[in-house]
Design a protein around this motif. Structure first.
Motif, PDB file in Angstrom:
ATOM      1  N   VAL A 272      -6.027 -22.195  -8.686  1.00  0.00           N
ATOM      2  CA  VAL A 272      -6.834 -22.328  -9.904  1.00  0.00           C
ATOM      3  C   VAL A 272      -6.741 -23.739 -10.474  1.00  0.00           C
ATOM      4  CG1 VAL A 272      -7.050 -21.575 -12.304  1.00  0.00           C
ATOM      5  CG2 VAL A 272      -6.724 -19.880 -10.502  1.00  0.00           C
ATOM      6  N   VAL A 273      -5.531 -24.289 -10.514  1.00  0.00           N
ATOM      7  CA  VAL A 273      -5.315 -25.592 -11.142  1.00  0.00           C
ATOM      8  C   VAL A 273      -5.848 -26.739 -10.291  1.00  0.00           C
ATOM      9  CG1 VAL A 273      -3.552 -27.216 -11.943  1.00  0.00           C
ATOM     10  CG2 VAL A 273      -3.330 -24.777 -12.455  1.00  0.00           C
ATOM     11  N   PHE A 274      -5.560 -26.720  -8.988  1.00  0.00           N
ATOM     12  CA  PHE A 274      -5.874 -27.871  -8.144  1.00  0.00           C
ATOM     13  C   PHE A 274      -7.132 -27.710  -7.293  1.00  0.00           C
ATOM     14  CE2 PHE A 274      -1.269 -28.224  -8.881  1.00  0.00           C
ATOM     15  CZ  PHE A 274      -1.199 -29.520  -9.351  1.00  0.00           C
ATOM     16  N   LEU A 275      -7.523 -26.479  -6.998  1.00  0.00           N
ATOM     17  CA  LEU A 275      -8.696 -26.264  -6.147  1.00  0.00           C
ATOM     18  C   LEU A 275      -9.880 -25.716  -6.918  1.00  0.00           C
ATOM     19  CD1 LEU A 275      -6.897 -24.652  -3.062  1.00  0.00           C
ATOM     20  CD2 LEU A 275      -7.563 -27.048  -3.373  1.00  0.00           C
ATOM     21  N   ASP A 276      -9.680 -25.487  -8.200  1.00  0.00           N
ATOM     22  CA  ASP A 276     -10.741 -24.972  -9.067  1.00  0.00           C
ATOM     23  C   ASP A 276     -11.291 -23.637  -8.564  1.00  0.00           C
ATOM     24  OD1 ASP A 276     -12.219 -25.211 -11.395  1.00  0.00           O
ATOM     25  OD2 ASP A 276     -13.932 -26.130 -10.391  1.00  0.00           O
ATOM     26  N   GLU A 277     -10.412 -22.833  -7.934  1.00  0.00           N
ATOM     27  CA  GLU A 277     -10.832 -21.512  -7.490  1.00  0.00           C
ATOM     28  C   GLU A 277     -10.791 -20.533  -8.667  1.00  0.00           C
ATOM     29  OE1 GLU A 277      -8.655 -20.008  -4.202  1.00  0.00           O
ATOM     30  OE2 GLU A 277      -9.269 -21.605  -2.821  1.00  0.00           O
ATOM     31  N   ARG A 278     -11.587 -19.488  -8.567  1.00  0.00           N
ATOM     32  CA  ARG A 278     -11.584 -18.448  -9.579  1.00  0.00           C
ATOM     33  C   ARG A 278     -11.023 -17.165  -8.971  1.00  0.00           C
ATOM     34  NH1 ARG A 278     -17.366 -18.903 -12.851  1.00  0.00           N
ATOM     35  NH2 ARG A 278     -17.063 -21.040 -13.641  1.00  0.00           N
ATOM     36  N   ILE A 279     -10.188 -16.498  -9.738  1.00  0.00           N
ATOM     37  CA  ILE A 279      -9.594 -15.242  -9.285  1.00  0.00           C
ATOM     38  C   ILE A 279     -10.254 -14.103 -10.050  1.00  0.00           C
ATOM     39  CG2 ILE A 279      -7.456 -13.920  -9.063  1.00  0.00           C
ATOM     40  CD1 ILE A 279      -5.956 -16.550  -9.055  1.00  0.00           C
ATOM     41  N   GLY A 280     -10.907 -13.228  -9.312  1.00  0.00           N
ATOM     42  CA  GLY A 280     -11.624 -12.127  -9.933  1.00  0.00           C
ATOM     43  C   GLY A 280     -10.758 -10.899 -10.110  1.00  0.00           C
ATOM     44  N   ALA A 281     -11.363  -9.876 -10.697  1.00  0.00           N
ATOM     45  CA  ALA A 281     -10.645  -8.624 -10.953  1.00  0.00           C
ATOM     46  C   ALA A 281     -10.187  -7.976  -9.651  1.00  0.00           C
ATOM     47  CB  ALA A 281     -11.538  -7.669 -11.737  1.00  0.00           C
ATOM     48  N   ARG A 282     -10.993  -8.078  -8.585  1.00  0.00           N
ATOM     49  CA  ARG A 282     -10.624  -7.463  -7.312  1.00  0.00           C
ATOM     50  C   ARG A 282      -9.339  -8.065  -6.769  1.00  0.00           C
ATOM     51  NH1 ARG A 282     -11.211  -8.938  -2.152  1.00  0.00           N
ATOM     52  NH2 ARG A 282     -12.426 -10.760  -2.778  1.00  0.00           N
ATOM     53  N   GLU A 283      -9.221  -9.409  -6.829  1.00  0.00           N
ATOM     54  CA  GLU A 283      -8.012 -10.052  -6.330  1.00  0.00           C
ATOM     55  C   GLU A 283      -6.795  -9.683  -7.181  1.00  0.00           C
ATOM     56  OE1 GLU A 283     -10.850 -11.599  -6.811  1.00  0.00           O
ATOM     57  OE2 GLU A 283     -11.433 -12.456  -4.874  1.00  0.00           O
ATOM     58  N   ILE A 284      -6.973  -9.643  -8.497  1.00  0.00           N
ATOM     59  CA  ILE A 284      -5.850  -9.322  -9.388  1.00  0.00           C
ATOM     60  C   ILE A 284      -5.383  -7.883  -9.162  1.00  0.00           C
ATOM     61  CG2 ILE A 284      -5.154  -9.008 -11.792  1.00  0.00           C
ATOM     62  CD1 ILE A 284      -7.047 -11.308 -12.512  1.00  0.00           C
ATOM     63  N   VAL A 285      -6.347  -6.948  -9.125  1.00  0.00           N
ATOM     64  CA  VAL A 285      -5.988  -5.542  -8.951  1.00  0.00           C
ATOM     65  C   VAL A 285      -5.398  -5.309  -7.558  1.00  0.00           C
ATOM     66  CG1 VAL A 285      -6.881  -3.184  -8.801  1.00  0.00           C
ATOM     67  CG2 VAL A 285      -7.667  -4.715 -10.621  1.00  0.00           C
ATOM     68  N   GLY A 286      -6.080  -5.824  -6.526  1.00  0.00           N
ATOM     69  CA  GLY A 286      -5.604  -5.623  -5.157  1.00  0.00           C
ATOM     70  C   GLY A 286      -4.240  -6.227  -4.928  1.00  0.00           C
ATOM     71  N   GLY A 287      -4.033  -7.467  -5.406  1.00  0.00           N
ATOM     72  CA  GLY A 287      -2.746  -8.115  -5.241  1.00  0.00           C
ATOM     73  C   GLY A 287      -1.638  -7.386  -5.974  1.00  0.00           C
ATOM     74  N   SER A 288      -1.940  -6.902  -7.175  1.00  0.00           N
ATOM     75  CA  SER A 288      -0.933  -6.170  -7.951  1.00  0.00           C
ATOM     76  C   SER A 288      -0.544  -4.866  -7.264  1.00  0.00           C
ATOM     77  CB  SER A 288      -1.464  -5.879  -9.360  1.00  0.00           C
ATOM     78  OG  SER A 288      -1.739  -7.084 -10.062  1.00  0.00           O
ATOM     79  N   VAL A 289      -1.534  -4.168  -6.698  1.00  0.00           N
ATOM     80  CA  VAL A 289      -1.257  -2.902  -6.007  1.00  0.00           C
ATOM     81  C   VAL A 289      -0.424  -3.159  -4.756  1.00  0.00           C
ATOM     82  CG1 VAL A 289      -2.290  -0.952  -4.781  1.00  0.00           C
ATOM     83  CG2 VAL A 289      -3.295  -1.745  -6.927  1.00  0.00           C
ATOM     84  N   VAL A 290      -0.753  -4.212  -4.022  1.00  0.00           N
ATOM     85  CA  VAL A 290       0.035  -4.562  -2.835  1.00  0.00           C
ATOM     86  C   VAL A 290       1.481  -4.843  -3.213  1.00  0.00           C
ATOM     87  CG1 VAL A 290       0.413  -6.347  -1.094  1.00  0.00           C
ATOM     88  CG2 VAL A 290      -1.867  -5.415  -1.420  1.00  0.00           C
ATOM     89  N   LEU A 291       1.686  -5.663  -4.233  1.00  0.00           N
ATOM     90  CA  LEU A 291       3.047  -6.011  -4.641  1.00  0.00           C
ATOM     91  C   LEU A 291       3.802  -4.798  -5.166  1.00  0.00           C
ATOM     92  CD1 LEU A 291       2.515  -9.489  -6.344  1.00  0.00           C
ATOM     93  CD2 LEU A 291       3.508  -9.010  -4.113  1.00  0.00           C
ATOM     94  N   ALA A 292       3.103  -3.878  -5.844  1.00  0.00           N
ATOM     95  CA  ALA A 292       3.757  -2.654  -6.309  1.00  0.00           C
ATOM     96  C   ALA A 292       4.246  -1.823  -5.126  1.00  0.00           C
ATOM     97  CB  ALA A 292       2.790  -1.840  -7.168  1.00  0.00           C
ATOM     98  N   GLY A 293       3.406  -1.710  -4.097  1.00  0.00           N
ATOM     99  CA  GLY A 293       3.802  -0.982  -2.902  1.00  0.00           C
ATOM    100  C   GLY A 293       4.959  -1.637  -2.188  1.00  0.00           C
ATOM    101  N   VAL A 294       4.914  -2.958  -2.084  1.00  0.00           N
ATOM    102  CA  VAL A 294       6.000  -3.692  -1.431  1.00  0.00           C
ATOM    103  C   VAL A 294       7.308  -3.514  -2.196  1.00  0.00           C
ATOM    104  CG1 VAL A 294       6.849  -6.005  -0.874  1.00  0.00           C
ATOM    105  CG2 VAL A 294       4.492  -5.390  -0.326  1.00  0.00           C
ATOM    106  N   ALA A 295       7.238  -3.566  -3.524  1.00  0.00           N
ATOM    107  CA  ALA A 295       8.442  -3.385  -4.329  1.00  0.00           C
ATOM    108  C   ALA A 295       9.039  -1.997  -4.116  1.00  0.00           C
ATOM    109  CB  ALA A 295       8.106  -3.600  -5.808  1.00  0.00           C
ATOM    110  N   LEU A 296       8.192  -0.971  -4.053  1.00  0.00           N
ATOM    111  CA  LEU A 296       8.673   0.397  -3.850  1.00  0.00           C
ATOM    112  C   LEU A 296       9.323   0.540  -2.476  1.00  0.00           C
ATOM    113  CD1 LEU A 296       8.870   3.172  -5.139  1.00  0.00           C
ATOM    114  CD2 LEU A 296       6.601   3.713  -4.248  1.00  0.00           C
ATOM    115  N   VAL A 297       8.709  -0.058  -1.459  1.00  0.00           N
ATOM    116  CA  VAL A 297       9.266  -0.007  -0.102  1.00  0.00           C
ATOM    117  C   VAL A 297      10.584  -0.759  -0.029  1.00  0.00           C
ATOM    118  CG1 VAL A 297       8.928  -0.830   2.261  1.00  0.00           C
ATOM    119  CG2 VAL A 297       7.069   0.325   1.081  1.00  0.00           C
ATOM    120  N   THR A 298      10.650  -1.898  -0.700  1.00  0.00           N
ATOM    121  CA  THR A 298      11.823  -2.768  -0.598  1.00  0.00           C
ATOM    122  C   THR A 298      13.040  -2.206  -1.312  1.00  0.00           C
ATOM    123  OG1 THR A 298      10.384  -4.709  -0.456  1.00  0.00           O
ATOM    124  CG2 THR A 298      12.706  -5.107  -1.014  1.00  0.00           C
ATOM    125  N   PHE A 299      12.829  -1.653  -2.499  1.00  0.00           N
ATOM    126  CA  PHE A 299      13.968  -1.310  -3.339  1.00  0.00           C
ATOM    127  C   PHE A 299      14.263   0.182  -3.432  1.00  0.00           C
ATOM    128  CE2 PHE A 299      12.470  -5.413  -5.095  1.00  0.00           C
ATOM    129  CZ  PHE A 299      13.604  -6.151  -4.793  1.00  0.00           C
TER     130      PHE A 299
END
Length: 308
Positions: A272-299
């Protein structure tokens, strides 16, 4: 680029300041690799992989030389170096370089963050002592739902999302997961030597493949992108790998693995800062769900010992 795991050794005392600073340093520097690849412009993906491996190997080799350590492989190390150089080196490096010409930087990092899910599934099949419990199986399902949110729309022609770029990042994740599983079969390993061998056997094969596939002309554009390439090989590869090796020796693999949770966050911020990319709702929701799953698997079912 995920680092090679360390052999189990007694952990020396460490403080929270060391843990936090190491996690932040490793994650920010590794995340910057996506940025520097993107800033390399139209440089051939094989050439990027070659330069990253060669510069990483040269930096680690210099560190070994200063410490008076042996640079050549010990008996039996070469096979391991070659396998890690492919699975953890030139193969994913080429694929990431290609994927970033097709999809956004943040999306690529979020797909790669699903690596522990792949490892969990493959470990369940391969290792009797790594069977998935119900909570961990639920974590895998949640993580794959997040993957579907991130890359599923690429199947729709009108989505504007590159299916080949998304699939390339899935292949990257599979390659890193395979390297992780392979390292588990190694009885003992010095993480520093694994890191050196991985970079040497990443840069040299990538260079040969670049010359064979694209010819010497593929390196002609390197001088015009020298800044990002140097930063990629040294700041985003060799330095965080050295920091991680110190972290995993002092804090242990469980705490060190938390670097993976920070990578997509920093990658998104840098994009966002250096490449002027925009992060949409799909990326935020999808990334959050992935990380939630990874956290559950890991811990799930695991206890992290208190800091000593």
């Amino acid at each position: 680029m995920p680092p090679p795991p360390a052999a189990a050794t007694p952990l020396p005392p460490f403080g929270q300041g060391f843990l936090v600073s190491s996690l932040l340093g490793c994650s920010i520097l590794w995340a910057s690799g996506f940025l520097f690849i993107k800033l390399s412009g139209d440089l051939n993906p094989f050439a990027i992989a070659a330069m990253r491996g060669l510069l990483g190997a040269a930096s680690l080799g210099l560190w070994f030389a200063v410490q008076g350590k042996r640079l050549l492989p010990e008996p039996g190390e070469l096979r391991t170096w070659l396998i890690l150089g492919a699975l953890n080196g030139w193969v994913p490096n080429v694929l990431v370089s290609y994927a970033l010409t097709q999809i956004a930087t943040a999306s690529a990092a979020m797909v790669q963050a699903a690596g522990p899910l792949i490892v969990a599934v493959m470990s369940h099949v391969l290792f009797p002592d790594e069977r998935l419990t119900r909570p961990r199986f639920l974590g895998v399902l949640i993580g794959f739902v997040g993957m579907g949110i991130l890359i599923g729309p690429a199947a729709l022609p009108e989505s504007g999302i590159s299916p080949t770029g998304s699939l390339a990042m899935v292949a990257v994740t599979l390659s890193y997961a395979s390297a992780n599983l392979y390292v588990r079969t190694i009885r003992s390993a010095d993480p520093a030597r694994l890191a050196l061998g991985q970079q040497v056997c990443s840069g040299l094969p990538a260079t040969v493949l670049t010359l064979a596939i694209a010819g010497p002309a593929a390196f002609a554009a390197v001088p015009s992108h020298l800044g990002p390439i140097l930063a990629l090989g040294v700041a985003a590869t060799a330095v965080p790998m050295l920091l991680f090796m110190r972290l995993i020796r002092r804090a242990g693999p469980t705490r060190a693995s938390m670097v993976g949770y920070l990578l997509p966050v920093w990658t998104a911020i840098l994009a966002v800062v250096f490449l002027d990319e925009r992060i949409g709702a799909r990326e935020i929701v999808g990334g959050s769900v992935v990380l939630a799953g990874v956290a559950l698997v890991t811990f799930s079912g695991r206890r992290i010992a208190p800091a000593r």
